[in-house]
Design a protein around this motif. Structure first.
Motif, PDB file in Angstrom:
ATOM      1  N   VAL A  10     -66.910 -52.259 -60.437  1.00 64.32           N
ATOM      2  CA  VAL A  10     -66.726 -52.006 -61.866  1.00 64.32           C
ATOM      3  C   VAL A  10     -65.246 -51.775 -62.136  1.00 64.32           C
ATOM      4  CG1 VAL A  10     -67.232 -50.450 -63.786  1.00 64.32           C
ATOM      5  CG2 VAL A  10     -69.034 -51.011 -62.136  1.00 64.32           C
ATOM      6  N   GLY A  11     -64.677 -52.651 -62.931  1.00 64.41           N
ATOM      7  CA  GLY A  11     -63.285 -52.476 -63.343  1.00 64.41           C
ATOM      8  C   GLY A  11     -63.258 -51.974 -64.770  1.00 64.41           C
ATOM      9  N   SER A  12     -62.622 -50.820 -64.960  1.00 62.94           N
ATOM     10  CA  SER A  12     -62.655 -50.239 -66.303  1.00 62.94           C
ATOM     11  C   SER A  12     -61.455 -49.336 -66.500  1.00 62.94           C
ATOM     12  CB  SER A  12     -63.957 -49.453 -66.449  1.00 62.94           C
ATOM     13  OG  SER A  12     -63.786 -48.408 -67.356  1.00 62.94           O
ATOM     14  N   ASP A  13     -61.014 -49.265 -67.759  1.00 62.12           N
ATOM     15  CA  ASP A  13     -59.895 -48.378 -68.039  1.00 62.12           C
ATOM     16  C   ASP A  13     -60.353 -47.091 -68.716  1.00 62.12           C
ATOM     17  OD1 ASP A  13     -58.310 -50.362 -67.011  1.00 62.12           O
ATOM     18  OD2 ASP A  13     -58.045 -51.339 -68.954  1.00 62.12           O
ATOM     19  N   GLY A  14     -61.659 -46.988 -68.978  1.00 63.61           N
ATOM     20  CA  GLY A  14     -62.102 -45.807 -69.749  1.00 63.61           C
ATOM     21  C   GLY A  14     -63.202 -45.040 -69.019  1.00 63.61           C
ATOM     22  N   ASP A  15     -63.157 -43.719 -69.101  1.00 65.52           N
ATOM     23  CA  ASP A  15     -64.123 -42.877 -68.391  1.00 65.52           C
ATOM     24  C   ASP A  15     -65.545 -43.038 -68.917  1.00 65.52           C
ATOM     25  OD1 ASP A  15     -62.193 -41.947 -66.811  1.00 65.52           O
ATOM     26  OD2 ASP A  15     -61.877 -40.055 -67.896  1.00 65.52           O
ATOM     27  N   SER A  16     -65.702 -43.184 -70.259  1.00 64.04           N
ATOM     28  CA  SER A  16     -67.068 -43.211 -70.787  1.00 64.04           C
ATOM     29  C   SER A  16     -67.776 -44.499 -70.356  1.00 64.04           C
ATOM     30  CB  SER A  16     -67.073 -43.056 -72.306  1.00 64.04           C
ATOM     31  OG  SER A  16     -66.340 -44.095 -72.883  1.00 64.04           O
ATOM     32  N   ALA A  17     -67.043 -45.612 -70.322  1.00 69.78           N
ATOM     33  CA  ALA A  17     -67.657 -46.862 -69.869  1.00 69.78           C
ATOM     34  C   ALA A  17     -68.066 -46.742 -68.411  1.00 69.78           C
ATOM     35  CB  ALA A  17     -66.679 -48.028 -70.052  1.00 69.78           C
ATOM     36  N   ARG A  18     -67.220 -46.108 -67.614  1.00 76.10           N
ATOM     37  CA  ARG A  18     -67.548 -45.897 -66.188  1.00 76.10           C
ATOM     38  C   ARG A  18     -68.844 -45.134 -66.055  1.00 76.10           C
ATOM     39  NH1 ARG A  18     -62.145 -44.644 -62.628  1.00 76.10           N
ATOM     40  NH2 ARG A  18     -61.066 -46.403 -63.507  1.00 76.10           N
ATOM     41  N   GLU A  19     -68.991 -44.097 -66.854  1.00 73.80           N
ATOM     42  CA  GLU A  19     -70.164 -43.241 -66.753  1.00 73.80           C
ATOM     43  C   GLU A  19     -71.423 -44.028 -67.107  1.00 73.80           C
ATOM     44  OE1 GLU A  19     -69.952 -40.630 -65.039  1.00 73.80           O
ATOM     45  OE2 GLU A  19     -72.121 -40.489 -65.355  1.00 73.80           O
ATOM     46  N   MET A  75     -71.820 -47.279 -66.894  1.00 67.46           N
ATOM     47  CA  MET A  75     -72.072 -48.241 -65.815  1.00 67.46           C
ATOM     48  C   MET A  75     -72.704 -47.530 -64.607  1.00 67.46           C
ATOM     49  SD  MET A  75     -71.253 -51.243 -66.858  1.00 67.46           S
ATOM     50  CE  MET A  75     -70.919 -52.336 -65.488  1.00 67.46           C
ATOM     51  N   ARG A  76     -72.230 -46.322 -64.345  1.00 66.89           N
ATOM     52  CA  ARG A  76     -72.791 -45.563 -63.218  1.00 66.89           C
ATOM     53  C   ARG A  76     -74.287 -45.303 -63.461  1.00 66.89           C
ATOM     54  NH1 ARG A  76     -69.949 -42.285 -59.828  1.00 66.89           N
ATOM     55  NH2 ARG A  76     -68.325 -41.783 -61.323  1.00 66.89           N
ATOM     56  N   ARG A  77     -74.619 -44.939 -64.708  1.00 63.76           N
ATOM     57  CA  ARG A  77     -76.025 -44.645 -65.021  1.00 63.76           C
ATOM     58  C   ARG A  77     -76.887 -45.906 -64.957  1.00 63.76           C
ATOM     59  NH1 ARG A  77     -75.013 -41.844 -70.303  1.00 63.76           N
ATOM     60  NH2 ARG A  77     -76.927 -42.877 -70.951  1.00 63.76           N
ATOM     61  N   LEU A  78     -76.329 -46.985 -65.503  1.00 70.03           N
ATOM     62  CA  LEU A  78     -77.085 -48.243 -65.537  1.00 70.03           C
ATOM     63  C   LEU A  78     -77.387 -48.749 -64.123  1.00 70.03           C
ATOM     64  CD1 LEU A  78     -78.112 -50.299 -67.638  1.00 70.03           C
ATOM     65  CD2 LEU A  78     -75.902 -51.454 -67.494  1.00 70.03           C
ATOM     66  N   TYR A  79     -76.421 -48.604 -63.231  1.00 63.10           N
ATOM     67  CA  TYR A  79     -76.591 -49.133 -61.873  1.00 63.10           C
ATOM     68  C   TYR A  79     -77.233 -48.135 -60.903  1.00 63.10           C
ATOM     69  CZ  TYR A  79     -74.452 -53.707 -62.423  1.00 63.10           C
ATOM     70  OH  TYR A  79     -74.216 -55.016 -62.762  1.00 63.10           O
TER      71      TYR A  79
END
Ligand SMILES: NC(=O)c1ccc[n+]([C@@H]2O[C@H](COP(=O)([O-])OP(=O)(O)OC[C@H]3O[C@@H](n4cnc5c(N)ncnc54)[C@H](O)[C@@H]3O)[C@@H](O)[C@H]2O)c1
Length: 455
Positions: free
Chosen positions: A168-177, A179-183
């Motif tokens: 996961v390449g991302s510049d923002g913390d909320s998107a990371r979170e 993606m973490r939940r989805l996966y």
């Protein structure tokens, strides 16, 4: 979560279906109306083991639906996956037309912030381009994520459900979170989710495919050399693969790699390097060697039967670029067929799953056999190009009777040379000594020398 997916191809379909299977509400959009209509009835337009069953279950549960309306996809989801094709453009670079078209559709229809996740394989810098398109045409805030896909056709569902890793390449913390939940349900056994910046994620996908393509190409070169010096690549493969630094996977030589990914990704990486003024000689070599490798089977046939194949007929087993898929994009078989036809031969093809796709590309230039055995009738030799399981243990007695002459060219090293010789076949494979028919006791002969003697 509410998930939208653009693209109902190999990647988009598997992605959307597997997310639905984990309880998400998923809508998949595609511009291909026929495809979407069939999917709505639970029919998948591709061959991918296990996919149809999960898709039907999730359709019935109401967690998965299909549409041609991009507004519907955008308004139904908080997280939007882009899984459209990125074919090679004329200069080899990845064609981003579809990816950017989807970005414009998202900008046009979004009524609030969205996370846009790029799953298509795209050159470094595409995330930035997508972000620019979104910012130009929409007042809303978007987070752009790169989430390259590593599934393999033929085991796509399993690969998606149990990935070796998720990038996961991302510049923002909320998107990371998010993606973490989805996966999370997919990586319960502890396989890593690798967070990084967008550019590194984009590069990771190309680096992975280029590495695998290079490995195959290296083994193809070793195989070609083995043939010329009397070594056996099967034994060399085992000898090097047991070294933990090397490992056993992806060391099988063959008639060149094909498919919708490796060839175009190698070229795209070559172009990416060009654009920034970096020489990448390995990529050029992989590309050139692979093109040559696709011609090896045709060359073996011509060495055996002569350059003019007029009046000869060949059975080709396998058109798909590999087993367990109906995908024939850049398949070595297409080059083999072309080579045989150009030398004047007739060709009968059989593939367990790729006959419809073969018909679309090869038209009336070949004969389409209803079974593997039907292809053999009246053929001077059998040429095996795809490693389908059903080709692994055929009835050799029957094959010998059906062929005009007992000659087999094996582009996948499916059979044992000594056994083939004992069964009375002239047998040519990749990187292994050829055995004269019935000459098992006197041992192998170097293929290059043998070919001349028999020609
Ligand atoms: N096939 C693989 O094994 C594989 C594996 C990993 C990554 N990838 C990458 O994933 C991407 C998709 O590959 P694929 O094999 O699934 O492609 P595909 O050709 O099977 O499917 C792409 C789909 O996108 C649709 N499409 C095109 N424009 C669209 C638009 N504007 N809106 C909605 N849909 C649109 C097409 O109609 C098609 O159905 C590529 O970048 C590829 O390199 C593929």
């Amino acid at each position: 979560m509410r998930v939208g997916v653009f693209g109902a191809g190999y990647v988009g379909l598997v992605t959307g279906t597997c997310f639905a299977e984990m309880g998400n509400d998923v809508v998949i959009g595609d511009v291909d109306e026929q495809r979407i209509a069939a999917l709505g009835r639970g029919r998948i337009p591709i061959y991918e083991p296990g996919l149809e069953e999960i898709l039907q279950r999730n359709l019935e549960m109401g967690r998965l639906r299909f549409t041609v309306d991009s507004r519907d996809v955008v308004s139904s989801a908080e997280i939007l996956f882009v899984a459209v094709g990125t074919p090679a453009g004329e200069d080899g670079s990845a064609d981003l037309t579809h990816v950017l078209a989807v970005a414009r559709e998202i900008a046009r229809h979004a009524d609030g912030p969205r996370i846009v996740v790029n799953k298509s394989t795209v050159p470094v810098g595409t995330g930035r381009k997508v972000r620019e398109v979104l910012a130009e045409s929409s007042p809303h805030a978007f987070q752009v994520v790169s989430n390259p896909e590593f599934l393999k056709e033929g085991s796509a569902v399993e690969d998606f459900m149990k990935p070796d890793r998720v990038v996961v390449g991302s510049d923002g913390d909320s998107a990371r979170e998010i993606m973490r939940r989805l996966y999370a349900p997919f990586i319960r056994t502890g396989n890593p989710i690798c967070f990084m910046d967008v550019e590194s994620a984009e590069m990771t996908k190309y680096a992975a495919n280029a590495m695998l393509a290079t490995r195959i190409t290296f083994m193809n070169e070793i195989a070609n050399l083995c043939e010329r010096v009397g070594a056996n690549v099967d034994e060399v493969r085992i000898g090097i693969g047991s070294d933990r630094r090397i490992g056993p996977a992806f060391l099988f030589p063959g008639a060149g790699f094909g498919g919708s990914c490796f060839p175009k990704d190698v070229r795209a990486l070559e172009r990416l390097a060009d654009e920034v003024g970096y020489e990448f000689p390995i990529m050029r070599a992989v590309h050139a060697v692979n093109e040559a490798q696709k011609r090896v089977l045709g060359e073996k046939v011509r060495t055996r039967f002569g350059d003019d194949l007029t009046g000869r007929r060949f059975a080709v087993w396998g058109v798909a670029f590999k087993a367990r898929t109906d995908d024939i994009r850049e398949a070595p078989a297409l080059v083999v067929v072309d080579d045989l036809l150009s030398a004047g031969a007739e060709v009968a093809v059989f593939d367990p799953e790729a006959m419809d796709n073969a018909r679309r590309v090869l038209g009336d230039r070949v004969v389409y056999a209803g079974s593997a055995h039907e292809a053999l009738t009246g053929a001077d030799a059998l040429v095996v190009v795809t490693e389908w399981n059903e080709f692994r243990f055929p009835d050799f007695e029957r094959i010998r009777k059906e062929l005009k002459s007992p000659v087999v060219f094996d582009g996948r090293n499916l059979y044992d040379p000594r056994t083939m010789s004992e069964l009375g076949f002239e047998y040519f494979s990749i990187g292994r000594p050829s055995w004269r028919a019935g000459a098992a006791r006197s041992g192998p002969t170097v293929a290059a020398g043998l070919a001349g003697e028999q020609g």
